[in-house]
Design an enzyme around this catalytic site. Structure first.
Site, PDB file in Angstrom:
ATOM      1  N   HIS A 306      32.369  37.253  37.531  1.00 38.35           N
ATOM      2  CA  HIS A 306      31.021  36.371  37.555  1.00 38.35           C
ATOM      3  C   HIS A 306      30.898  35.396  36.956  1.00 38.35           C
ATOM      4  O   HIS A 306      31.891  34.916  36.003  1.00 38.35           O
ATOM      5  CB  HIS A 306      29.986  37.498  36.865  1.00 38.35           C
ATOM      6  CG  HIS A 306      28.477  36.968  36.914  1.00 38.35           C
ATOM      7  ND1 HIS A 306      28.048  36.472  36.686  1.00 38.35           N
ATOM      8  CD2 HIS A 306      27.895  37.932  38.172  1.00 38.35           C
ATOM      9  CE1 HIS A 306      26.671  36.317  37.048  1.00 38.35           C
ATOM     10  NE2 HIS A 306      26.639  37.234  38.134  1.00 38.35           N
ATOM     11  N   ASP A 363      27.471  44.330  41.839  1.00 36.50           N
ATOM     12  CA  ASP A 363      27.745  44.989  43.221  1.00 36.50           C
ATOM     13  C   ASP A 363      28.691  45.932  43.240  1.00 36.50           C
ATOM     14  O   ASP A 363      28.845  46.650  44.578  1.00 36.50           O
ATOM     15  CB  ASP A 363      28.189  43.511  43.965  1.00 36.50           C
ATOM     16  CG  ASP A 363      26.836  42.670  44.280  1.00 36.50           C
ATOM     17  OD1 ASP A 363      26.061  43.058  44.839  1.00 36.50           O
ATOM     18  OD2 ASP A 363      27.218  41.460  44.311  1.00 36.50           O
TER      19      ASP A 363
HETATM   20  N1  CMC Z   1      39.351  39.120  42.366  1.00 35.11           N
HETATM   21  C1  CMC Z   1      40.337  38.195  41.966  1.00 35.11           C
HETATM   22  N2  CMC Z   1      40.385  37.188  41.382  1.00 35.11           N
HETATM   23  C2  CMC Z   1      39.136  36.808  40.941  1.00 35.11           C
HETATM   24  C3  CMC Z   1      37.969  37.408  41.158  1.00 35.11           C
HETATM   25  C4  CMC Z   1      38.028  38.794  41.799  1.00 35.11           C
HETATM   26  N3  CMC Z   1      37.009  39.283  42.380  1.00 35.11           N
HETATM   27  N4  CMC Z   1      36.901  36.690  40.561  1.00 35.11           N
HETATM   28  C5  CMC Z   1      37.586  35.769  40.024  1.00 35.11           C
HETATM   29  N5  CMC Z   1      38.756  35.787  39.956  1.00 35.11           N
HETATM   30  C6  CMC Z   1      39.990  34.910  39.612  1.00 35.11           C
HETATM   31  C7  CMC Z   1      39.805  33.300  40.365  1.00 35.11           C
HETATM   32  O1  CMC Z   1      40.627  33.335  41.268  1.00 35.11           O
HETATM   33  C8  CMC Z   1      40.283  32.447  39.431  1.00 35.11           C
HETATM   34  O2  CMC Z   1      41.618  32.732  39.068  1.00 35.11           O
HETATM   35  P1  CMC Z   1      42.510  31.260  38.531  1.00 35.11           P
HETATM   36  O3  CMC Z   1      41.898  30.914  37.241  1.00 35.11           O
HETATM   37  O4  CMC Z   1      43.793  31.762  38.546  1.00 35.11           O
HETATM   38  O5  CMC Z   1      42.085  30.131  39.586  1.00 35.11           O
HETATM   39  C9  CMC Z   1      39.389  32.917  37.877  1.00 35.11           C
HETATM   40  O6  CMC Z   1      39.181  34.233  38.384  1.00 35.11           O
HETATM   41  C10 CMC Z   1      38.046  32.509  37.797  1.00 35.11           C
HETATM   42  O7  CMC Z   1      37.020  32.497  39.101  1.00 35.11           O
HETATM   43  P2  CMC Z   1      36.611  31.499  39.473  1.00 35.11           P
HETATM   44  O8  CMC Z   1      36.520  31.755  41.227  1.00 35.11           O
HETATM   45  O9  CMC Z   1      36.770  30.148  39.294  1.00 35.11           O
HETATM   46  O10 CMC Z   1      34.930  32.034  39.138  1.00 35.11           O
HETATM   47  P3  CMC Z   1      33.687  31.691  39.726  1.00 35.11           P
HETATM   48  O11 CMC Z   1      32.667  31.739  38.629  1.00 35.11           O
HETATM   49  O12 CMC Z   1      33.782  30.422  40.590  1.00 35.11           O
HETATM   50  O13 CMC Z   1      33.267  32.963  40.736  1.00 35.11           O
HETATM   51  C11 CMC Z   1      32.526  34.595  41.517  1.00 35.11           C
HETATM   52  C12 CMC Z   1      32.570  33.801  40.530  1.00 35.11           C
HETATM   53  C13 CMC Z   1      31.527  35.993  41.315  1.00 35.11           C
HETATM   54  C14 CMC Z   1      32.289  34.137  43.018  1.00 35.11           C
HETATM   55  C15 CMC Z   1      34.007  35.592  41.852  1.00 35.11           C
HETATM   56  O14 CMC Z   1      34.398  36.112  40.532  1.00 35.11           O
HETATM   57  C16 CMC Z   1      34.177  36.262  42.786  1.00 35.11           C
HETATM   58  O15 CMC Z   1      34.506  35.998  44.165  1.00 35.11           O
HETATM   59  N6  CMC Z   1      33.907  37.596  42.715  1.00 35.11           N
HETATM   60  C17 CMC Z   1      33.926  38.619  44.003  1.00 35.11           C
HETATM   61  C18 CMC Z   1      32.893  38.252  44.738  1.00 35.11           C
HETATM   62  C19 CMC Z   1      31.675  39.252  43.958  1.00 35.11           C
HETATM   63  O16 CMC Z   1      31.811  40.300  43.561  1.00 35.11           O
HETATM   64  N7  CMC Z   1      30.622  38.531  43.903  1.00 35.11           N
HETATM   65  C20 CMC Z   1      29.166  39.104  43.512  1.00 35.11           C
HETATM   66  C21 CMC Z   1      28.984  38.235  42.241  1.00 35.11           C
HETATM   67  S1  CMC Z   1      27.546  39.369  41.106  1.00 35.11           S
HETATM   68  C22 CMC Z   1      26.241  39.401  42.182  1.00 35.11           C
HETATM   69  C23 CMC Z   1      25.610  38.339  42.713  1.00 35.11           C
HETATM   70  O17 CMC Z   1      25.513  37.132  42.065  1.00 35.11           O
HETATM   71  O18 CMC Z   1      25.860  38.326  44.027  1.00 35.11           O
END
Ligand code: CMC
Length: 428
Positions: A306, A363
C-alpha cells in the site's frame, strides 16, 4: 513562533511555512514557491504531496490506524450500519435518529431507475464488464436529473447524494442480472440498504431471496471498510473532475473508472483469480511468492502492499477476522481462505516483503467474504464502488464547499525536443 522550512536555491534563501495537522503531521507549504522563485517541485505520482487539507479521514500508515471523522474504524464493526457511516462521512458528524430516518426515506424514494434508463441495460452486450456499465450509467444519471447538475444548497446536495447512493446498488444489481439474462428485480422499499441489494441480485420472480442476518451484516461491514480512504486514486479523480466544477454524477463516474484499475479496486478480482490459480494447481503458493519478487516478471502479489500503510491495513485485519467469524457461524468452508492464510504467512516471513513493509491490504480478504455471499468475482470491484461512493461524495462536497479551492492543474517538467520546424509532408 510558527515553524518554517528554509530552502536554499542558488543564492536565494526562501522561508516556507509549515502546516500542522490535527495529529501533528507536518507539511511544507509550497503554494507560493513558483510565484516567488519561478521553480516548481517534482513529485511524480504525488507520493510526497498533500493536495488538500481534509477533515474526513485520518490514516497513520506507520501504525495502521484508520479513522472516519475521528472515529477509529474498529468501532464500526459491532453493529454495522453503512448508512450511518455514509452520513457521517458526508455531513461531518453522526446523524441524529431523525436525520438518519430522513436520509433513509430519501434513499427509498430514489431506489427505482427511470424506465427509459432501465431499458438501456438491454443495449450493452451480456458479457460487458460491470465496471464499464456502472461508470456509464452513473454518468447518465446526469441526463435524468438535470436539475441536480449545479448544487447550490444543502437540500439539493442531499438529494443528489441520496440518489447516487440509492441508485448505484440498483444499477449494480441490474448489470449483474443482465449478464445472466435474468429478469430485473425491482427494489423492495421494506428492505434496508444491504438486504435490498442482495434481494435485487439474487431473488427470482415469485421466489424471494432469503436474507441471512450474518450475510447482511458482513456486506454492511464490507461497504463500511471501503467507505473512504482519503486521497486515494479514485477519490483524487473525483476531486480533479469536481475541481473543474463538473457535476457530482460526472465526478463519481470518473472515480469508478479509476477504481477499476488492478492496482486499485480491481485488485480484489486479481486476488481471487490468483488464489483460484493456486487452488487449481496452476502454481504453488511458494512459486507465486517467487514470481511476485521477480523484477523481470510484471506479476505482483495482489492484495499486498500500500502507498500509505507500512503496517497491517486495519481493514484487512477486520475483514480477515470477519471471514473467520462468519464462516464458523454459517459452517461455511472455502479452501481459498486457507490458501490466502498460507500466502500471507509465507509473505510475512519473506525478507522481500518484510524489508519493503508489504502487508495484506483491504483487497486480500474482501473477495473471500464476498464469495461467501454468492457475489460473483466480476461484481467485486462494483461492491468496492458502492462502498466507496459516500467517500467520493464527501470529498467532492468538501472541495465544493471550500471557497479557496481552485481547479486542480499540476505542472510538469518538459523533457521533449527543443523548438524545431514543421517539415511539409512532401519533404518527409
Ligand atoms: N507484490 C510484489 N512487490 C510489491 C508489491 C506487491 N504486491 N507491492 C509493492 N511491491 C514492491 C515494488 O515492486 C517496489 O519494489 P522496489 O522497491 O524493489 O522497486 C516496492 O515494493 C514499493 O512498491 P511501489 O510500487 O513503489 O509502491 P506504490 O506505493 O507505488 O504502490 C500499490 C502501491 C498498492 C499499487 C502496490 O503495493 C501494488 O501494486 N500492490 C498490489 C495491488 C493491490 O493490492 N492494490 C490494492 C491496494 S489497496 C486498495 C486500493 O487502494 O484499491
Amino acid at each position: 513562533m510558527p515553524e518554517k522550512a528554509i530552502l536554499k536555491l542558488g543564492d536565494k534563501t526562501i522561508e516556507l511555512p509549515v502546516i500542522i495537522g490535527t495529529e501533528g503531521e507536518r507539511g511544507i507549504d509550497i503554494s507560493r514557491l513558483r510565484d516567488e522563485t519561478g521553480v516548481v517541485t517534482y513529485d511524480p505520482s504525488l507520493g510526497n504531496t498533500a493536495v488538500c487539507k481534509s477533515a474526513i479521514t485520518f490514516i497513520d500508515g506507520e501504525k495502521g490506524i484508520l479513522r472516519y471523522r475521528g472515529i477509529p474504524i474498529e468501532q464500526f464493526t459491532e453493529k454495522p450500519n453503512f448508512m450511518e457511516v455514509a452520513w457521517l462521512l458526508i455531513f461531518g458528524r453522526l446523524p441524529s435518529k431523525e436525520e438518519l430516518a430522513r436520509f433513509r426515506d430519501r434513499l427509498t424514494d430514489n431506489e427505482l431507475l427511470h424506465e427509459g434508463f432501465r431499458h438501456q441495460f438491454q443495449s450493452v452486450p451480456v458479457d460487458a464488464p460491470p465496471m464499464a456499465i456502472l461508470s456509464a450509467m452513473l454518468s447518465q444519471l446526469a441526463c435524468f436529473h438535470q436539475e441536480l447538475l449545479s448544487l447550490q444548497d444543502e437540500e439539493s446536495f442531499e438529494d443528489a447524494a441520496a440518489r447516487l447512493i440509492s441508485k448505484v446498488r440498483t444499477i449494480a444489481a441490474f448489470s449483474y442480472r443482465r449478464s445472466l439474462g435474468l429478469p430485473f428485480i425491482y427494489p423492495d422499499p421494506k428492505l434496508r440498504y444491504c438486504a435490498n441489494f442482495l434481494h435485487m441480485m439474487f431473488s427470482i420472480p415469485y421466489q424471494q431471496y432469503i436474507i441471512t442476518p450474518e450475510i447482511e451484516d458482513a456486506l454492511n461491514l464490507v461497504f463500511i471498510m471501503h467507505a473512504d480512504h482519503e486521497q486515494n486514486c479514485s477519490t483524487s479523480t473525483a476531486r480533479v473532475v469536481g475541481s473543474a466544477k463538473a457535476n457530482l454524477f460526472a465526478s463519481c463516474a470518473a472515480a469508478v473508472c479509476a477504481l477499476w484499475g488492478p492496482l486499485h479496486g480491481g485488485a480484489n478480482v486479481e486476488v481471487i483469480e490468483m488464489l483460484e490459480r493456486i487452488h487449481k494447481g496452476g502454481v504453488t503458493p511458494e512459486e507465486c511468492i517467487r514470481q511476485a519478487k521477480d523484477k523481470s516478471n510484471p506479476f505482483r502479489l495482489f492484495g499486498f502492499g500500500h502507498r500509505v500503510y507500512k503496517n497491517y491495513d486495519p481493514r484487512a485485519k477486520i475483514l480477515k477476522a470477519t471471514c473467520e467469524k462468519v464462516f464458523a457461524k454459517l459452517h461455511h468452508k472455502d479452501e481459498l481462505l486457507d490458501i490466502a492464510r498460507k500466502l500471507e504467512a509465507l509473505a510475512l516471513k519473506d525478507s522481500y516483503f518484510v524489508e519493503r513493509r508489504l502487508y495484506p491490504n483491504v483487497d486480500f480478504y474482501s473477495g473471500i467474504l464476498l464469495r461467501a455471499m454468492g457475489i460473483p468475482t466480476n461484481v467485486f470491484t462494483v461492491c468496492f464502488a458502492i462502498g466507496r461512493l459516500p467517500g467520493w461524495i464527501a470529498q467532492w462536497k468538501e472541495q465544493h464547499d471550500d471557497p479557496t479551492s481552485r481547479i486542480l492543474r499540476p505542472r510538469q517538467i518538459y523533457v521533449g525536443p527543443p523548438q524545431g520546424d514543421y517539415v511539409p509532408l512532401s519533404k518527409r
